[in-house]
Design an enzyme around this catalytic site. Structure first.
Site, PDB file in Angstrom:
ATOM      1  N   HIS A   1      10.563   1.347  -2.110  1.00  0.00           N
ATOM      2  CA  HIS A   1      11.986   1.800  -2.309  1.00  0.00           C
ATOM      3  C   HIS A   1      12.708   1.857  -1.043  1.00  0.00           C
ATOM      4  O   HIS A   1      13.349   2.868  -0.449  1.00  0.00           O
ATOM      5  CB  HIS A   1      11.815   3.399  -2.972  1.00  0.00           C
ATOM      6  CG  HIS A   1      11.027   3.573  -4.160  1.00  0.00           C
ATOM      7  ND1 HIS A   1      11.082   4.921  -4.434  1.00  0.00           N
ATOM      8  CD2 HIS A   1      10.849   2.778  -5.095  1.00  0.00           C
ATOM      9  CE1 HIS A   1      10.330   4.667  -5.903  1.00  0.00           C
ATOM     10  NE2 HIS A   1      10.173   3.570  -6.079  1.00  0.00           N
TER      11      HIS A   1
ATOM     12  N   HIS B   1       5.431  -3.070  -3.947  1.00  0.00           N
ATOM     13  CA  HIS B   1       6.354  -2.392  -4.574  1.00  0.00           C
ATOM     14  C   HIS B   1       7.151  -1.294  -3.517  1.00  0.00           C
ATOM     15  O   HIS B   1       6.247  -0.390  -3.019  1.00  0.00           O
ATOM     16  CB  HIS B   1       6.455  -1.823  -6.012  1.00  0.00           C
ATOM     17  CG  HIS B   1       7.558  -1.009  -6.355  1.00  0.00           C
ATOM     18  ND1 HIS B   1       8.749  -1.114  -6.172  1.00  0.00           N
ATOM     19  CD2 HIS B   1       7.571   0.439  -6.823  1.00  0.00           C
ATOM     20  CE1 HIS B   1       9.517  -0.301  -6.887  1.00  0.00           C
ATOM     21  NE2 HIS B   1       8.637   0.747  -7.331  1.00  0.00           N
TER      22      HIS B   1
HETATM   23  P1  13P Z   1       3.317   5.803  -8.584  1.00  0.00           P
HETATM   24  O1  13P Z   1       2.984   6.931  -7.689  1.00  0.00           O
HETATM   25  O2  13P Z   1       3.064   6.079  -9.957  1.00  0.00           O
HETATM   26  O3  13P Z   1       2.796   4.658  -8.075  1.00  0.00           O
HETATM   27  O4  13P Z   1       4.918   5.620  -8.544  1.00  0.00           O
HETATM   28  C1  13P Z   1       5.741   5.299  -7.512  1.00  0.00           C
HETATM   29  C2  13P Z   1       6.875   4.492  -8.096  1.00  0.00           C
HETATM   30  O5  13P Z   1       7.443   3.948  -6.801  1.00  0.00           O
HETATM   31  C3  13P Z   1       7.265   4.316  -9.220  1.00  0.00           C
HETATM   32  O6  13P Z   1       8.057   3.194  -9.201  1.00  0.00           O
END
Ligand code: 13P
Length: 237
Positions: A119, A117
């Site tokens: 960003h 995942h």
């Molecule tokens: P975490 O540090 O809990 O993995 O969160 C980061 C994140 O990208 C949440 O979407």
């Protein structure tokens, strides 16, 4: 009726991803992939999370990055193991706040062995408009279909967000998360990272192309031909 919990359209799940045993080499690889997301500009500081399917003492589950710990500071002992069946966590740290997304995908999509995942900037910019990546470029097909869907918005770390992600991933290896980021899935860690990076690259090209107006789109037949070629003939035999 499409059921996101069987991967889509009621079809048989694809071949089960290989289930490797939890161990030092796998943990080191997972940390390396998490750090690589930052090195490649897909994440900054502690954004995103990474998981890999594995087994521990006969129990199938997955290893996942802990929440809110900078990847530079991660040690192998910080990773958290979560059982696939009961969702029980074992480890010294709390798991990523997005553990539900990882659990639900690895439960429903037996063909995936790892999830990344991010960003990443271009994919996230697109997601902030709630836009899918349409079939504007043939490489969209590496994500499994003619588009990459944008999942509906929900607060990070919630079951609602996981449900939206699973629905957007039906018959796909990637999706965007509205006003949030992207999810890439693969057979293994390297593949999941590669899918997340491909999504970012395509989103970047799409944002550039949109500066001259709405780009041309490949039609269903053209995308079907690419998907078929990727499935059967493209690449080293
Ligand atoms: P975490 O540090 O809990 O993995 O969160 C980061 C994140 O990208 C949440 O979407």
């Amino acid at each position: 009726m499409i059921d996101p919990h069987d991967g889509g359209a009621g079809r048989e799940p694809l071949q089960q991803a290989e289930v490797v045993e939890d161990g030092p080499a796998l943990r080191t690889e997972l940390i390396h992939i998490a750090r690589t997301t930052v090195a490649r500009g897909l994440n900054v500081n502690k954004s995103g999370n990474v998981s890999v399917r594995c087994a521990r003492g006969g129990i199938e589950g997955f290893l996942i990055t802990p929440t809110a710990i900078d990847y530079r500071d991660l040690t192998e002992q910080d990773l958290v193991f979560i059982g696939l069946k009961d969702g029980r966590c074992s480890g010294k740290k709390a798991p990523s706040s997005e553990w539900r997304i990882h659990l639900d995908i690895l439960r429903a999509r037996r063909e995936f062995g790892a999830i990344v995942h991010t960003h990443s900037p271009a994919a996230t910019a697109l997601s902030c408009h709630g836009l899918d990546l349409p079939p504007f470029h043939y490489m969209i097909a590496v994500c499994g279909g003619p588009d990459v869907r944008c999942a509906r918005y929900a607060t990070f770390g919630t079951q609602e967000l996981s449900d939206h992600a699973l629905a957007a991933l039906v018959d796909r290896k990637a999706c965007l998360l509205c006003n949030h980021g992207s999810v890439g899935c693969g057979d293994d860690l390297a593949q999941a990272l590669s899918i997340a990076q491909e999504v970012e690259h395509l989103a970047h090209i799409y944002l550039l192309a949109r500066q001259l107006g709405d780009p041309l789109r490949l039609n269903d037949e053209q995308m079907r031909a690419v998907i078929e070629s990727f499935r059967t003939s493209y690449g080293q035999r």
